[in-house]
Enzyme design. Structure first.
Site, PDB file in Angstrom:
ATOM      1  N   ARG A 267      -6.042   0.927   4.176  1.00  0.00           N
ATOM      2  CA  ARG A 267      -4.927   1.455   3.374  1.00  0.00           C
ATOM      3  C   ARG A 267      -4.605   0.558   2.189  1.00  0.00           C
ATOM      4  NH1 ARG A 267      -3.233  -0.447   8.326  1.00  0.00           N
ATOM      5  NH2 ARG A 267      -1.354  -1.731   8.500  1.00  0.00           N
TER       6      ARG A 267
ATOM      7  N   GLU B  16      -1.576  -6.858   7.572  1.00  0.00           N
ATOM      8  CA  GLU B  16      -0.234  -6.606   8.084  1.00  0.00           C
ATOM      9  C   GLU B  16       0.014  -7.472   9.317  1.00  0.00           C
ATOM     10  OE1 GLU B  16       2.715  -6.187   7.992  1.00  0.00           O
ATOM     11  OE2 GLU B  16       3.107  -4.047   7.730  1.00  0.00           O
TER      12      GLU B  16
ATOM     13  N   HIS C 185       0.830  -1.210   0.000  1.00  0.00           N
ATOM     14  CA  HIS C 185       0.000   0.000   0.000  1.00  0.00           C
ATOM     15  C   HIS C 185       0.866   1.261   0.000  1.00  0.00           C
ATOM     16  CE1 HIS C 185       0.927   0.901   4.216  1.00  0.00           C
ATOM     17  NE2 HIS C 185       0.786  -0.393   4.456  1.00  0.00           N
TER      18      HIS C 185
ATOM     19  N   SER D  79       0.905   5.392   4.530  1.00  0.00           N
ATOM     20  CA  SER D  79      -0.257   5.657   5.390  1.00  0.00           C
ATOM     21  C   SER D  79       0.071   6.787   6.354  1.00  0.00           C
ATOM     22  CB  SER D  79      -0.645   4.404   6.188  1.00  0.00           C
ATOM     23  OG  SER D  79       0.249   4.203   7.273  1.00  0.00           O
TER      24      SER D  79
ATOM     25  N   HIS E 222       0.472  -5.559   2.441  1.00  0.00           N
ATOM     26  CA  HIS E 222       1.301  -4.850   3.423  1.00  0.00           C
ATOM     27  C   HIS E 222       2.742  -5.349   3.394  1.00  0.00           C
ATOM     28  CE1 HIS E 222      -2.466  -3.345   5.238  1.00  0.00           C
ATOM     29  NE2 HIS E 222      -2.919  -4.501   4.801  1.00  0.00           N
TER      30      HIS E 222
END
Length: 207
Positions: A62, A89, A11, A14, A159
């Protein structure tokens, strides 16, 4: 012959990446930079002439937003997208939400480094990278890999640590080498697989 295409994307940046916080299963959104990174990832895939038959992402915003932004650039906003927490994640447990510098001040530089970078030591209440691999790999083998081998073109937006688990298998890395491998935010890894699921080619689409 069908293409056997698998694209992995971490991603975009964030809000908590920016603030240097342990994120794990917490759910902050993308920053402006993160949105730009995800958009650029889609543009790079489009420039290669790639499109997808299905996308996979995690249960966290995300990664989902990154996936949507990529598909938007490809003109594939309606693509079937599977969300599963198997791709989440790594869970940082008691570290989640803490500033990394504050964590170092509390537990010591060495201990925090071990939690972040060792393969099989988990932070209090959380997962080690080994735990994350044990969660991600069965999902990959059961849900994602069979589609790739059937010739479906598959996008996975997830992630740093959940993708490390996949890269570990694809690139044949060891538990000793995988923790030090960094995956950049918003940079697509384009794999083409052989019929036996080994890697025929790999491209890293950096800016």
């Amino acid at each position: 012959m069908s293409e056997r295409l698998l694209v992995l994307v971490r991603h975009g940046q964030s809000d908590w990446n920016l603030k240097n916080l342990f994120t794990g299963w917490k759910d902050p959104g993308l920053t402006e930079k993160g949105v730009a990174e995800a958009t650029a990832a889609g543009q790079r895939l489009k420039a290669l002439g790639l499109s997808f038959d299905i996308a996979f992402t995690s249960a966290l915003t995300r990664a989902q937003n990154t996936c949507s932004l990529i598909l938007e650039q490809l003109g594939q906003t309606g693509l079937q997208t599977v969300r599963d927490q198997a791709l989440n994640e790594r869970d940082y447990g008691d570290l989640s939400g803490l500033n990394k510098d504050d964590a170092r001040a509390k537990w010591g530089e060495e201990q925090v480094h071990v939690w972040r970078r060792s393969y099989d030591v988990s932070p209090p209440g959380g997962e080690s990278l080994k735990d994350t691999v044990a969660r991600v790999l069965p999902y990959y083998c059961q849900e994602i890999l069979p589609r790739v081998l059937r010739g479906e073109r598959v996008l996975v937006a997830a992630h740093g640590n959940s993708l490390r688990a996949l890269v570990m298998v694809l690139d044949r890395l060891t538990p000793q080498t995988i923790p030090s491998m960094e995956l950049e935010t918003g940079v697509p890894l384009v794999y083409r697989l052989n019929a036996d699921s080994t890697v025929a080619s790999k491209q890293v689409l950096t800016a």
